[in-house]
Motif scaffolding. Structure first.
Motif, mmCIF file in Angstrom:
data_model
loop_
_atom_site.group_PDB
_atom_site.id
_atom_site.type_symbol
_atom_site.label_atom_id
_atom_site.label_comp_id
_atom_site.label_asym_id
_atom_site.label_seq_id
_atom_site.Cartn_x
_atom_site.Cartn_y
_atom_site.Cartn_z
ATOM 1 N N UNK A 478 3.888 15.067 -30.923
ATOM 2 C CA UNK A 478 2.568 15.204 -30.331
ATOM 3 C C UNK A 478 2.502 14.429 -29.019
ATOM 4 N N UNK A 479 1.734 14.935 -28.078
ATOM 5 C CA UNK A 479 1.521 14.209 -26.831
ATOM 6 C C UNK A 479 0.790 12.894 -27.128
ATOM 7 N N UNK A 480 0.955 11.882 -26.258
ATOM 8 C CA UNK A 480 0.264 10.601 -26.502
ATOM 9 C C UNK A 480 -1.233 10.755 -26.725
ATOM 10 N N UNK A 481 -1.882 11.635 -25.939
ATOM 11 C CA UNK A 481 -3.321 11.842 -26.122
ATOM 12 C C UNK A 481 -3.618 12.473 -27.479
ATOM 13 N N UNK A 482 -2.753 13.386 -27.915
ATOM 14 C CA UNK A 482 -2.940 14.027 -29.215
ATOM 15 C C UNK A 482 -2.736 13.028 -30.352
ATOM 16 N N UNK A 483 -1.794 12.120 -30.172
ATOM 17 C CA UNK A 483 -1.585 11.085 -31.198
ATOM 18 C C UNK A 483 -2.834 10.229 -31.360
ATOM 19 N N UNK A 484 -3.369 9.782 -30.240
ATOM 20 C CA UNK A 484 -4.569 8.946 -30.305
ATOM 21 C C UNK A 484 -5.745 9.717 -30.902
ATOM 22 N N UNK A 485 -5.859 11.001 -30.543
ATOM 23 C CA UNK A 485 -6.941 11.823 -31.084
ATOM 24 C C UNK A 485 -6.784 12.003 -32.593
ATOM 25 N N UNK A 486 -5.540 12.155 -33.061
ATOM 26 C CA UNK A 486 -5.302 12.296 -34.499
ATOM 27 C C UNK A 486 -5.691 11.022 -35.241
ATOM 28 N N UNK A 487 -5.332 9.870 -34.691
ATOM 29 C CA UNK A 487 -5.690 8.594 -35.325
ATOM 30 C C UNK A 487 -7.211 8.456 -35.408
ATOM 31 N N UNK A 488 -7.914 8.837 -34.321
ATOM 32 C CA UNK A 488 -9.385 8.777 -34.333
ATOM 33 C C UNK A 488 -9.962 9.779 -35.334
ATOM 34 N N UNK A 489 -9.361 10.965 -35.406
ATOM 35 C CA UNK A 489 -9.841 11.985 -36.336
ATOM 36 C C UNK A 489 -9.723 11.511 -37.787
ATOM 37 N N UNK A 510 -0.902 3.491 -41.401
ATOM 38 C CA UNK A 510 0.441 4.049 -41.207
ATOM 39 C C UNK A 510 0.530 4.780 -39.873
ATOM 40 N N UNK A 511 -0.465 5.624 -39.600
ATOM 41 C CA UNK A 511 -0.458 6.372 -38.340
ATOM 42 C C UNK A 511 -0.617 5.432 -37.147
ATOM 43 N N UNK A 512 -1.488 4.442 -37.277
ATOM 44 C CA UNK A 512 -1.683 3.477 -36.198
ATOM 45 C C UNK A 512 -0.397 2.701 -35.936
ATOM 46 N N UNK A 513 0.289 2.378 -37.010
ATOM 47 C CA UNK A 513 1.509 1.565 -36.898
ATOM 48 C C UNK A 513 2.643 2.341 -36.251
ATOM 49 N N UNK A 514 2.694 3.665 -36.529
ATOM 50 C CA UNK A 514 3.856 4.441 -36.115
ATOM 51 C C UNK A 514 3.600 5.399 -34.956
ATOM 52 N N UNK A 515 2.332 5.668 -34.620
ATOM 53 C CA UNK A 515 2.051 6.633 -33.564
ATOM 54 C C UNK A 515 1.269 6.057 -32.393
ATOM 55 N N UNK A 516 0.728 4.861 -32.525
ATOM 56 C CA UNK A 516 -0.071 4.280 -31.443
ATOM 57 C C UNK A 516 0.799 4.024 -30.213
ATOM 58 N N UNK A 517 0.134 3.901 -29.073
ATOM 59 C CA UNK A 517 0.869 3.731 -27.811
ATOM 60 C C UNK A 517 1.704 2.457 -27.786
ATOM 61 N N UNK A 518 1.303 1.450 -28.566
ATOM 62 C CA UNK A 518 2.053 0.199 -28.578
ATOM 63 C C UNK A 518 2.939 0.072 -29.816
ATOM 64 N N UNK A 519 3.245 1.208 -30.469
ATOM 65 C CA UNK A 519 4.016 1.144 -31.712
ATOM 66 C C UNK A 519 5.445 0.674 -31.496
ATOM 67 N N UNK A 520 5.965 0.803 -30.269
ATOM 68 C CA UNK A 520 7.332 0.348 -29.996
ATOM 69 C C UNK A 520 7.389 -1.122 -29.575
ATOM 70 N N UNK A 521 6.222 -1.757 -29.503
ATOM 71 C CA UNK A 521 6.191 -3.162 -29.079
ATOM 72 C C UNK A 521 6.591 -4.072 -30.236
ATOM 73 N N UNK A 522 7.483 -4.994 -29.952
ATOM 74 C CA UNK A 522 7.896 -5.962 -30.969
ATOM 75 C C UNK A 522 6.788 -6.985 -31.172
ATOM 76 N N UNK A 523 6.478 -7.275 -32.416
ATOM 77 C CA UNK A 523 5.436 -8.259 -32.717
ATOM 78 C C UNK A 523 6.032 -9.662 -32.555
ATOM 79 N N UNK A 524 5.440 -10.510 -31.715
ATOM 80 C CA UNK A 524 6.010 -11.852 -31.497
ATOM 81 C C UNK A 524 5.782 -12.758 -32.698
ATOM 82 N N UNK A 525 6.675 -13.715 -32.856
ATOM 83 C CA UNK A 525 6.520 -14.726 -33.904
ATOM 84 C C UNK A 525 5.622 -15.835 -33.364
ATOM 85 N N UNK A 526 4.483 -16.063 -34.028
ATOM 86 C CA UNK A 526 3.543 -17.098 -33.586
ATOM 87 C C UNK A 526 3.333 -18.185 -34.631
#
Length: 641
Positions: A478-489, A510-526
């Motif tokens: 899905x296009x990035x805009x379609x991914x975001x629209x699906x998560x909102x839907x 699950x969808x937010x974790x794997x399809x959001x625009x920042x899903x490839x961002x590594x979560x920092x250790x804090x």
């Protein structure tokens, strides 16, 4: 020696990132120093014979060093940006072809089936699959920044020269890299090596230019040719230093990871002869990539060496093949040699170490006793025997038309709607399906949704998360805009009845974790201790305690036991069972807990499992709850028996 656990491997991956930065900095300093020495020798007469250390601090030296560092860092930065597309960008870089899910080629279908089994059995989304059609050598690699957007690439030679067991061994090796967090380092290393090799490339360009000028100059009177030749030779020589540094970095970062991946493959498939046979065939024919200009760049990423190099024992990204085979199982190399000698020469490639061919299932899954009940954390990031059998049986039970639907964008979207309305009354479900997003591909299609219903009815709750994992390659198209629209839907439909169930929360998360625009961002250790997240642990354990008990008294006792492991006595006494855990508070708490150091997460998973195991069993919906927690903590949890 057993392979380290998932959380230990995650820690090793983070440590390797620090090592990579250190080695890159050291290599840049060495190359800059070498160029400065050349600059000093060329300009010495112009600077009144200053000693080198004085020259280095003069304007000439500082400009030279700064220019070299800027060139290397700038080249690496440009390549870094170029690779921002993640795994798909790397696959395109080597001209790999996206595997068509509807392909009828038996080798390609076998490959997809193996990968899907491994994905379900390990609890990660199915990666995108690619084939390098022009490469007849046996090799493979995975690329991406996170498991959410991983791609797996195999050569044509790997598909048609390896048996199912051997291909499964290779896939298990590559899945280990996905689970261990190696992929991000591998892609970053391509970018960093591009900068280190830049000086040498400039040197070779100048040498070529000087040769070109010589060919077209009259009487060799071109005075600039000599200068170009000298500078080009010097930079080319320094380029070899860069190549040496680059190969040394590849070897330092990659060799131990390859050994761990080999061990993990055996742990996953329980068949040492599978990966051993694949390595043996690479030893016979080599795995060199001959039809891509990026073979050298990819060397550290591949299953076997992708390019020939001098001093391979010192600079190779992988241990020698014979050593890898013997490390897998002592005596395995001798057995493989004996078996190959017994086969006709024309059957070595085709048959090799062929075991009885299987249409599905993991090699060697029979004949191994079920392991004693162990902690949930110990199974994280691995493949259990129960998970293997479950994945194989699940794929065999899925109707062909349902499985084909999951490979299409529209079918994957309709699966999500089918999961949302599955437990609802017809009138309520009908009202939800009236929501019509603008994108055509996201509009509910009742006819397609109905095709999923018999399978959902028959398989029950246990099919929901594996079906989502199978659908992920199509959803990622899905296009990035379609991914975001699906998560909102999904969020809109989940909130339409005024309440959000745990599964609806799990699906949206699950969808937010794997399809959001920042899903490839590594979560920092804090957080490196539980002290700063004790309130979040209290929220989580309150939910889990209520899920695993039937009355308030049992819930209080279970909650107190769980909290006591993470807080001192006084702190535990001050933490009461939360009466109502809201979806928003759970989401916030899990987000902060994901910022804990990897080695602090297994205790949390085990405490959650202890809560839901309170009655001696884990029901499918309790397992889904565990998967919610594990997924939000970036801990792939395999299916549980």
């Amino acid at each position: 020696m057993p392979a380290p656990g998932f959380f230990e491997r995650q820690t090793i991956a983070k440590r390797n990132t620090t090592l990579l930065v250190f080695l890159f900095t050291l290599a840049v300093a060495m190359i800059a120093l070498a160029v400065c020495i050349v600059g000093y020798l060329v300009t010495r007469s112009e600077t009144t014979g200053l000693p080198f250390h004085h020259w280095l601090l003069s304007s000439h030296g500082l400009i030279t060093a700064g220019a070299v560092i800027l060139l290397i860092v700038g080249t690496s930065g440009i390549r870094w940006i170029d690779l921002a597309g993640g795994g798909e960008r790397v696959a395109r870089m080597v001209n790999a072809r996206l595997l068509d899910p509807s392909s009828q080629d038996p080798d390609e279908r076998r490959f997809r089936n193996i990968v899907e089994e491994m994905a379900i059995a390990s609890g990660v989304p199915v990666p995108q699959l690619y084939v390098m059609d022009n490469e007849t050598a046996i090799n493979a690699f995975v690329a991406g920044y996170t498991p959410n957007e991983a791609v797996m690439v195999v050569t044509h030679g790997a598909l048609n020269q390896l048996t199912r067991d051997e291909l499964q061994g290779v896939v298990g090796h590559e899945f280990s890299h996905i689970l261990n967090g190696d992929m991000r380092i591998n892609v970053r290393l391509i970018a960093l090596l591009a900068g280190i090799l830049a000086i040498g490339q400039i040197g070779f360009f100048l040498l070529h230019s000087s040769s070109h000028r010589h060919s077209f100059s009259s009487g060799g009177r071109n005075n600039g040719r000599g200068v170009l030749l000298i500078v080009g030779l010097a930079l080319a020589a320094i380029g070899y230093l860069g190549v040496f540094c680059g190969r040394l970095i590849q070897a330092a970062v990659s060799r131990e990871r390859e050994r761990l991946a080999d061990a993990s493959s055996v742990q996953f498939t329980r068949n040492p002869e599978g990966i051993g046979g694949a390595l043996y065939k690479i030893g016979l024919k080599s795995g060199y990539l001959e039809h891509t200009s990026h073979a050298s760049d990819m060397n550290h990423m591949c299953f076997g060496e992708s390019t020939k190099m001098a001093f391979s024992r010192l600079l190779g990204s992988h241990p020698p093949v014979d050593e890898r085979i013997e490390a897998i199982q002592p005596g395995l190399l001798t057995r493989l040699r004996s078996r190959m000698r017994d086969l006709p020469a024309d059957q070595v490639t085709a048959a090799g170490t062929r075991a009885p061919e299987q249409t599905s299932g993991f090699a060697g899954s029979t004949g191994f006793s079920q392991q004693e009940e162990t902690s949930i954390a110990a199974t994280t990031g691995t493949v259990t025997q129960a998970g293997e059998l479950y994945a194989s049986k699940l794929l065999n039970r899925l109707p062909a038309n349902v499985r084909e639907l999951l490979y299409t964008r529209s079918g994957a979207v309709q699966l999500i709607y089918a999961l949302l309305i599955h437990d609802l009354r017809k009138d309520t479900a009908g009202n939800l399906l009236k929501y019509t997003p603008e994108a055509m591909v996201l509009r509910p299609d009742p006819a397609l949704i109905r095709r999923f219903q018999p399978t959902l009815e028959r398989e029950g709750d246990s099919i929901r998360l594996p079906a989502l994992e199978l659908a992920m390659p199509a959803l990622r198209k899905l296009d990035p805009d379609e991914r975001q629209a699906l998560i909102r839907q999904v969020a809109t439909m989940a909130e339409a009845d005024g309440r959000i169930t745990l599964f609806e929360f799990a699906l949206h998360g699950f969808l937010q974790r794997h399809l959001a625009s920042d899903s490839s961002r590594a979560v920092p250790v804090r957080y490196r201790s539980y002290r700063n997240v004790i309130g979040d642990l209290n929220t989580l354990f309150s939910l889990m305690a209520r899920a695993g008990t039937r009355n308030q008294a049992e819930a209080n006792t279970l909650h107190r036991q769980a909290v006591a492991s993470f807080a001192d006595r006084q702190g535990a006494d001050n933490l009461a069972l939360v009466e109502k855990v809201t979806v928003s508070s759970l989401r916030d708490s899990l987000g902060r807990l994901n910022q804990l150091s990897p080695m602090l997460k297994p205790a949390i998973l085990d405490a959650c499992a202890q809560c839901v195991r309170h009655d001696g069993r884990i029901a499918p919906r309790e397992y889904e709850l565990l998967r919610i927690v594990a997924d939000q903590l970036d801990c792939p949890l395999p299916p549980l028996s």
